[in-house]
Design a protein around this motif. Structure first.
Motif, PDB file in Angstrom:
ATOM      1  N   TYR A 194       0.757  -1.148   0.019  1.00 15.02           N
ATOM      2  CA  TYR A 194       0.056   0.087  -0.147  1.00 15.02           C
ATOM      3  C   TYR A 194       0.882   1.294  -0.127  1.00 15.02           C
ATOM      4  O   TYR A 194       1.944   1.402   0.511  1.00 15.02           O
ATOM      5  CB  TYR A 194      -0.956   0.037   1.142  1.00 15.02           C
ATOM      6  CG  TYR A 194      -1.979  -1.076   1.145  1.00 15.02           C
ATOM      7  CD1 TYR A 194      -3.105  -0.658   0.685  1.00 15.02           C
ATOM      8  CD2 TYR A 194      -1.641  -2.276   1.319  1.00 15.02           C
ATOM      9  CE1 TYR A 194      -4.279  -1.748   0.321  1.00 15.02           C
ATOM     10  CE2 TYR A 194      -2.585  -3.422   1.132  1.00 15.02           C
ATOM     11  CZ  TYR A 194      -3.808  -3.088   0.813  1.00 15.02           C
ATOM     12  OH  TYR A 194      -4.757  -3.996   0.599  1.00 15.02           O
ATOM     13  N   SER A 208      -3.189   1.893  -7.131  1.00 20.36           N
ATOM     14  CA  SER A 208      -3.173   2.653  -5.909  1.00 20.36           C
ATOM     15  C   SER A 208      -3.835   3.932  -6.089  1.00 20.36           C
ATOM     16  O   SER A 208      -4.326   4.810  -5.115  1.00 20.36           O
ATOM     17  CB  SER A 208      -1.539   2.945  -5.538  1.00 20.36           C
ATOM     18  OG  SER A 208      -1.053   3.940  -6.590  1.00 20.36           O
ATOM     19  N   THR A 247      -2.659   7.292  -1.764  1.00 25.79           N
ATOM     20  CA  THR A 247      -3.583   7.294  -3.073  1.00 25.79           C
ATOM     21  C   THR A 247      -3.293   8.440  -3.645  1.00 25.79           C
ATOM     22  O   THR A 247      -3.380   9.581  -3.100  1.00 25.79           O
ATOM     23  CB  THR A 247      -4.675   7.027  -2.573  1.00 25.79           C
ATOM     24  OG1 THR A 247      -5.151   5.910  -1.971  1.00 25.79           O
ATOM     25  CG2 THR A 247      -5.833   7.133  -3.946  1.00 25.79           C
TER      26      THR A 247
END
Length: 119
Positions: free
Chosen positions: A46, A57, A49
């Motif tokens: 991760y 992403s 964003t």
């Protein structure tokens, strides 16, 4: 008489139950508390964003509950995966507009709602 106070940031804004999960934050990230994150498809890790990304992403799926420093290597940590949060308190990437913020978590168990009153 001594009075003790505790002031904390409450990013929640609704009655939905908060849920967390464990994820791996990719190396090179130094994320602020309450950062929307998305999953890089090729690695499963991760990152913050970014709506302009093309690696998966660009879709926000979770929120960091505290600052996470993965600048020196991958970090496994807990993140918010469900609940209702105040969008004004999130640490949005500069690529987000008001419209993309309102659509950021569509299809996930995360809802965005401005706080109506301070508790």
């Amino acid at each position: 008489m001594f009075t003790e106070t505790y002031d904390y940031e409450d990013v929640t804004s609704g009655s939905d139950q908060i849920a967390t999960t464990s994820v791996t934050i990719a190396s090179g990230q130094n994320l602020a508390a309450f950062t929307p994150i998305g999953q890089v498809t090729s690695s499963g890790k991760y990152v913050e964003t970014d709506t302009a990304a093309t690696n998966g992403s660009q879709k926000a799926v979770y929120i960091t509950p505290q600052a996470i420093d993965a600048s020196a290597g991958d970090v496994t940590c807990q993140v918010f995966k469900a609940g209702t949060f105040d969008p004004s308190m999130l640490a949005w990437h500069a690529s987000f507009t008001d419209t993309t913020k309102s659509l950021a978590f569509v299809g996930t168990p995360i809802s965005l709602q401005t706080k109506a009153a301070k508790l």
